[in-house]
Design a protein around this motif. Structure first.
Motif, PDB file in Angstrom:
ATOM      1  N   THR A 353      38.321  40.037  39.640  1.00 55.90           N
ATOM      2  CA  THR A 353      39.694  39.720  40.066  1.00 55.90           C
ATOM      3  C   THR A 353      40.697  40.789  39.663  1.00 55.90           C
ATOM      4  N   ARG A 365      45.019  38.237  40.873  1.00 57.18           N
ATOM      5  CA  ARG A 365      45.134  36.867  41.360  1.00 57.18           C
ATOM      6  C   ARG A 365      46.584  36.558  41.708  1.00 57.18           C
ATOM      7  N   ILE A 369      38.765  37.645  45.828  1.00 63.81           N
ATOM      8  CA  ILE A 369      37.814  38.708  45.495  1.00 63.81           C
ATOM      9  C   ILE A 369      37.309  39.349  46.784  1.00 63.81           C
TER      10      ILE A 369
END
Length: 547
Positions: A353, A365, A369
């Motif tokens: 991430t 985030r 991904i």
């Protein structure tokens, strides 16, 4: 007030009655056009009075009427081009070229000139008329009515126009030669006040910085900026949804302006700045040379403030500086801080991430991904944005040293992935201790530990696997769980192994002449003799002659 003689008055009134333009009257009589315009107002007032019931009119020959001052009304609009009213239409039927009209039209569509068409007419069709006849015929076929334009009017502070031109020759400090720099001009559409600056090279950031300097120079920004479709401002030209350069669009948004790219190959939409470029080149820069860019920029500022801004605009009939002072309060106020410039790159979100920027890693985030995100790199911060909507996802302080990781512990994924299984399998090929160390790295750091795991696996490509296995065993026994420390242990063990090899005694093996694998010398002699005889036979022909 000057009064014309009676015969000139009568001539002017007669020509006006025949709807002859002012320009044509000036050519016929030599009377100034302002005087003609004054008598045209008298003529129009008489015509209006003659059409009104119950009012008497006098003829144009009465001298008392000539002494009457013109009414204080604005002059009527300027008549159309006199050529349209005086030039008679071409009579094609009377032309000697009319029998060959279809063939001549084909040649005109091929963009051939009248001389070539006349020569072919003589050679192919026996044409006997003159070349002038063909030239007039071709000119009439090519006649195109002038394109009509609607003059656009804008409110104060509504629009400005920008474009590049060429500056005066300036000494280049790198080459020692004179060459022309790029001339940037921003012109306010209402007042025609301009900002001028020359630069050697243009880029996306330079283009945006020149806009900033212009806004600061004017003391405010406009609502719209009309520009050409150059790459510094427009990435993909489109009439309805043009794609703007990110840096340029963000700068305009910072100053509250909106970009309005002109139609491709349509410079008339930004004719104000086009005229400003020609005015600057023809009046201020023609015949001049400068020793530096600063000298040319200083001259352009002086020329704008002392000459260009004080001129009377030809159509508005007002001073440019006076119109600018009227427009200035309507410009948008400038923000307190200048625009922060950035470099934008596209990065892929790794399976831990994070995204990698300048060998450092930052949490991305809520980006998924494997997705692509836009990363804006400022001097001190990093912004991660959605690539499609440009929505801000994360902001991080820019790492001072490479190798940094900006990822909170609560965001680290610990579920294994395909990369986890592959890294553990590769570590198992080195040895059980290497696999155990890689498993510990994943259990402690999650997918962030993949980098360290692959680093340990890569050590086996440079050093003997048994040394890597020994270093991993040493790391587990001493609770060392960092890749760099494991690499240092491997390098130390490898150096120690080389030193032991250098200190080891070199064994000298004695030479021997007898061994089961060594044949006697007589056998080698027979083998060589048989080979020589066989080679001689192959070079001898059947009749005994040697080839």
């Amino acid at each position: 007030m000057n009064v014309l003689k009676q015969h000139l008055q009568s001539t002017i009134f007669t020509l006006l009655e025949r709807e002859v333009s002012q320009r044509r009257i000036h050519e016929l009589t030599g009377v100034d056009r302002k005087t003609i315009r004054r008598y045209q107002a008298i003529f129009e007032s008489r015509r209006a009075a003659s059409n009104s019931p119950g009012e008497a009119t006098t003829g144009p020959a009465e001298p008392a009427v000539a002494q009457t001052p013109p009414p204080q009304t604005p002059p009527p609009p300027r008549p159309p081009d006199p050529g349209a009213a005086t030039v008679r239409p071409f009579n094609f039927a009377r032309s000697a070229s009319e029998p060959h009209r279809e063939w001549i039209e084909q040649q005109v569509r091929l963009k051939r000139n009248a001389q070539a068409i006349y020569q072919d007419l003589v050679d192919r069709f026996g044409f006997t008329a003159s070349y002038e006849s063909v030239k007039r015929f071709v000119r009439a076929l090519r006649h195109v009515d002038p394109e009509q334009f609607d003059r656009l009017e804008f409110a104060c502070g509504e629009e400005c126009q920008v474009d590049y031109g060429e500056g005066a020759p300036t000494l280049d400090p790198k080459t020692g030669r004179y060459r022309k720099p790029r001339l940037f001009i921003m012109t306010l559409r209402y007042s025609r006040r301009s900002f001028r600056r020359v630069v050697w090279k243009s880029s996306k950031q330079v283009w945006a910085q020149l806009h900033e300097e212009a806004f600061r120079y004017f003391g405010g920004s406009t609502s719209y900026v009309v520009l050409d479709n150059l790459r510094e401002g427009v990435i993909t030209p489109d009439l309805y949804e043009p794609e703007l350069n990110r840096t340029y669009a963000a700068m305009l948004e910072h100053y509250g302006a909106v970009a309005d790219p002109a139609r491709v190959r349509d410079p008339n939409r930004k004719g104000t700045v086009e005229n400003a470029i020609q005015h600057t080149q023809n009046t201020a820069l023609t015949g001049r040379r400068f020793e530096s860019l600063d000298a040319q920029n200083e001259f352009l500022t002086h020329w704008e403030e002392n000459w260009a801004a004080k001129r009377i605009h030809g159509r508005a009939r007002r001073q440019v500086e006076a119109m600018f002072q009227e427009e200035k309060p309507h410009l948008r106020p400038l923000p307190a801080n200048g625009f922060r410039y950035f470099t934008e790159v596209v990065r892929t979100v790794w399976d831990d991430t994070t995204v990698s920027v300048d060998r450092s890693h930052y949490a991305a985030r809520p980006a998924a991904i494997g997705s692509l995100v836009c990363v804006r790199i400022y001097d001190t911060t990093i912004e991660i944005r959605d690539r499609r909507t440009q929505e801000l996802l994360r902001t991080h302080a820019r790492a001072a040293e490479p190798g940094s990781l900006e990822l909170p512990e609560r965001e680290r994924p610990f579920n294994p992935s395909r990369q986890t299984s592959l890294a553990l399998a590769s570590a198992g090929d080195i040895g059980p201790q290497a696999r155990a160390l890689c498993q510990h790295l994943f259990d402690a750091e999650g997918r962030v530990g993949h980098r360290g795991m692959w680093g340990i696996v890569a050590l086996a490509k440079k050093y003997p696997p048994w040394l890597v296995e020994q270093a991993c065993d040493h790391a587990l026994r001493h609770h060392i769980y960092r890749y760099r420390q494991v690499r240092a242990v491997v390098e130390r063990l490898f150096q120690q192994a080389l030193e032991r090899l250098d200190r080891a005694p070199q064994l000298v093996l004695p030479l021997t002449q007898e061994h089961p694998l060594i044949r006697p010398a007589a056998e080698y002699g027979e083998l060589f003799s048989a080979g020589a005889a066989r080679s001689a036979e192959t070079f001898t022909s059947n009749d005994g002659e040697t080839v």
